[in-house]
Scaffold this motif. Structure first.
Motif, PDB file in Angstrom:
ATOM      1  N   SER A   1      -4.677   6.241   6.567  1.00 49.50           N
ATOM      2  CA  SER A   1      -4.721   7.502   7.297  1.00 49.50           C
ATOM      3  C   SER A   1      -6.162   7.883   7.660  1.00 49.50           C
ATOM      4  O   SER A   1      -6.419   8.297   8.783  1.00 49.50           O
ATOM      5  CB  SER A   1      -3.938   8.584   6.549  1.00 49.50           C
ATOM      6  N   ASP A   2      -7.124   7.673   6.749  1.00 52.20           N
ATOM      7  CA  ASP A   2      -8.530   7.989   7.059  1.00 52.20           C
ATOM      8  C   ASP A   2      -9.026   7.216   8.287  1.00 52.20           C
ATOM      9  O   ASP A   2      -9.869   7.704   9.033  1.00 52.20           O
ATOM     10  CB  ASP A   2      -9.454   7.609   5.893  1.00 52.20           C
ATOM     11  N   TRP A   3      -8.549   6.004   8.466  1.00 50.18           N
ATOM     12  CA  TRP A   3      -9.005   5.162   9.588  1.00 50.18           C
ATOM     13  C   TRP A   3      -8.085   5.253  10.801  1.00 50.18           C
ATOM     14  O   TRP A   3      -8.283   4.549  11.780  1.00 50.18           O
ATOM     15  CB  TRP A   3      -9.108   3.688   9.161  1.00 50.18           C
ATOM     16  N   ASN A   4      -7.042   6.061  10.682  1.00 50.67           N
ATOM     17  CA  ASN A   4      -6.083   6.215  11.782  1.00 50.67           C
ATOM     18  C   ASN A   4      -5.484   4.861  12.195  1.00 50.67           C
ATOM     19  O   ASN A   4      -5.390   4.539  13.388  1.00 50.67           O
ATOM     20  CB  ASN A   4      -6.755   6.892  12.985  1.00 50.67           C
ATOM     21  N   VAL A   5      -5.066   4.092  11.191  1.00 53.51           N
ATOM     22  CA  VAL A   5      -4.526   2.748  11.476  1.00 53.51           C
ATOM     23  C   VAL A   5      -3.154   2.877  12.155  1.00 53.51           C
ATOM     24  O   VAL A   5      -2.222   3.448  11.598  1.00 53.51           O
ATOM     25  CB  VAL A   5      -4.394   1.904  10.185  1.00 53.51           C
TER      26      VAL A   5
ATOM     27  N   TYR B   1       0.879  -1.175   0.000  1.00 52.57           N
ATOM     28  CA  TYR B   1       0.000   0.000   0.000  1.00 52.57           C
ATOM     29  C   TYR B   1       0.917   1.226   0.000  1.00 52.57           C
ATOM     30  O   TYR B   1       1.585   1.490   1.008  1.00 52.57           O
ATOM     31  CB  TYR B   1      -0.905  -0.005   1.237  1.00 52.57           C
ATOM     32  N   PRO B   2       0.959   1.969  -1.112  1.00 55.07           N
ATOM     33  CA  PRO B   2       1.917   3.081  -1.211  1.00 55.07           C
ATOM     34  C   PRO B   2       1.794   4.066  -0.035  1.00 55.07           C
ATOM     35  O   PRO B   2       2.785   4.654   0.379  1.00 55.07           O
ATOM     36  CB  PRO B   2       1.544   3.763  -2.537  1.00 55.07           C
ATOM     37  N   GLU B   3       0.586   4.144   0.511  1.00 54.51           N
ATOM     38  CA  GLU B   3       0.350   5.065   1.621  1.00 54.51           C
ATOM     39  C   GLU B   3       1.211   4.759   2.855  1.00 54.51           C
ATOM     40  O   GLU B   3       1.442   5.633   3.690  1.00 54.51           O
ATOM     41  CB  GLU B   3      -1.132   4.942   2.020  1.00 54.51           C
ATOM     42  N   THR B   4       1.671   3.516   2.995  1.00 56.97           N
ATOM     43  CA  THR B   4       2.415   3.160   4.212  1.00 56.97           C
ATOM     44  C   THR B   4       3.934   3.259   4.030  1.00 56.97           C
ATOM     45  O   THR B   4       4.678   3.006   4.978  1.00 56.97           O
ATOM     46  CB  THR B   4       2.097   1.714   4.666  1.00 56.97           C
ATOM     47  N   SER B   5       4.389   3.616   2.815  1.00 59.55           N
ATOM     48  CA  SER B   5       5.819   3.441   2.537  1.00 59.55           C
ATOM     49  C   SER B   5       6.735   4.322   3.391  1.00 59.55           C
ATOM     50  O   SER B   5       7.879   3.954   3.630  1.00 59.55           O
ATOM     51  CB  SER B   5       6.107   3.622   1.054  1.00 59.55           C
ATOM     52  N   ASP B   6       6.257   5.473   3.852  1.00 55.05           N
ATOM     53  CA  ASP B   6       7.139   6.337   4.655  1.00 55.05           C
ATOM     54  C   ASP B   6       6.926   6.182   6.156  1.00 55.05           C
ATOM     55  O   ASP B   6       7.866   5.972   6.904  1.00 55.05           O
ATOM     56  CB  ASP B   6       6.905   7.811   4.295  1.00 55.05           C
ATOM     57  N   GLU B   7       5.670   6.291   6.560  1.00 53.65           N
ATOM     58  CA  GLU B   7       5.363   6.432   7.979  1.00 53.65           C
ATOM     59  C   GLU B   7       5.297   5.104   8.729  1.00 53.65           C
ATOM     60  O   GLU B   7       5.297   5.083   9.955  1.00 53.65           O
ATOM     61  CB  GLU B   7       3.990   7.110   8.078  1.00 53.65           C
TER      62      GLU B   7
END
Ligand SMILES: *Cc1c(COP(=O)(O)O)cnc(C)c1O
Length: 360
Positions: free
Chosen positions: A179-183, A49-55
């Motif tokens: 991020s929308d779900w504050n995982v 999931y590209p959204e997780t690649s940094d944080e």
């Protein structure tokens, strides 16, 4: 050679590409090649999931999916936390049992296993304050329902409540809105939507989650220990080395095939074919509507005059393994998962084999 097709929700039928990794050199988990492999797998997992690649980072453990879920709940829920569990099936109930076993403070918003999660009650509880974490199941494999996490996630986000997700049967096959779900963390395994072999499980968690102290009342299940050593690729205990190699290859294959969105589309097509074909045969879905299901697994009421054992045994002879119901659904339903090396022609063959078992 035509292999048996596993239609259970993991382990999956392996692709030849992943299976071939067993012919490679054996690895020692204390050699630099294995540390490099581990770092590579961590990188690949955070890029699914590209959204997780940094944080976010991934922490790898040896065990089944339950091991990852339990390590996540043990470690990322610190002492003094108060957890809301939102449950509507076997796996939500299992998460609550884990918190209970660890002596953590929690409340459960519980629904029947045929129902969606109780969004209104969960949101009300979260907005009422007092919760530090929320635990729920993304894809409840008990029935195949994909839980709608948008409102619960939004409430977590608004309240700064960390969402801990059992994504064991959805990671790599369904959308996760990190991020929308504050995982804060999501637990999963190599041998479901990622098409690896059983042995390796993992938690994708915010890097910041490891800044405080571990909540783990356990040594082996302490994610903080793994995280500390895995920053340089090492692990505190022996890992399932062959399963790690297979996972690396499975992740490379996923990426070559177009990533999770392409895999999702493939699953969708297979599941639509199974749903349509079985509806034509008069076999009813367990849930209220075909739209309630994930792309990954569907559940069906046993047709009148057919027992699970007879259907299972016939399909087994035809080269398919279907899956029984758990708990209250035992004997009353059958389940079909479409993960692994499976094509539309296999689903058509399955439908013909099922048709032959129905009373005419
Ligand atoms: C498969 C699964 C698990 C883990 O089961 P294991 O038998 O430990 O691999 C956990 N949660 C869900 C939702 C699952 O589908």
């Amino acid at each position: 050679m035509s292999r048996t097709k596993l239609l259970n929700p993991g382990p999956v039928t392996l692709t030849d590409r992943v299976r071939k990794t067993f012919e490679r050199e054996d690895l020692c988990h204390r050699e630099p090649e294995f540390a490099a492999l581990t770092l590579d797998v961590i990188g690949r997992l955070t890029r699914v999931y590209p959204e997780t690649s940094d944080e976010y980072t991934a922490v790898l453990m040896t065990g089944s999916g339950t091991c990852a879920v339990e390590a996540m709940l043990a470690s990322l829920v610190p002492r003094g936390a108060h957890v809301l569990v939102v449950a509507n099936g076997v796996y939500g109930e299992r998460a609550a049992s884990m918190l209970e076993a660890h002596g953590k403070s929690f409340e459960v918003v519980r629904s029947g296993w045929l129902e969606p999660v109780d969004v209104a009650e969960a949101v009300k509880k979260l907005e009422g304050g007092g919760f530090t974490h929320c635990v729920t199941v993304h894809h409840e494999t008990t029935t195949g329902r994909l839980n709608d996490l948008s409102a619960i996630g939004r409430a977590c986000q608004a309240r700064g409540v960390g969402l801990l997700l059992d994504a064991v049967s959805s990671f790599g096959g369904e959308e996760i809105r990190w991020s929308d779900w504050n995982v804060l963390g999501a637990a999963a395994t190599a041998n479901k939507c990622l098409h690896g072999v059983p042995g390796i499980c993992f938690v994708v968690a915010k890097k910041g989650a490891f800044e405080g102290r571990s909540g783990a009342p356990s040594v082996y299940l302490d994610l903080f220990r793994y995280r500390k050593e895995q920053q340089t690729g090492w692990s505190p205990f022996t890992q399932a080395t062959h399963a790690m190699v297979a996972l690396q290859e499975a992740l490379a294959e996923l990426s070559d095939q177009g990533g999770w969105t392409a895999r999702h589309a493939h699953y969708r097509a297979l599941t639509a074919r199974a749903l349509g074909g079985l509806a034509d045969l008069g076999v009813e879905v367990l849930l209220e509507s075909p739209a309630a299901y994930s792309s990954i697994l569907t559940s069906y009421k046993m047709p009148a005059g057919v027992t699970y054992e007879r259907l299972h045994d016939h399909l087994r002879r035809e080269g398919f393994v279907i899956y029984a119901g758990q708990g209250q659904f035992q004997g009353a339903i059958f389940r079909i998962a479409v993960m692994g090396d499976l094509a539309e022609a296999d689903v058509d063959r399955l439908l013909r084999a099922i048709r032959s078992q129905l009373p005419s």
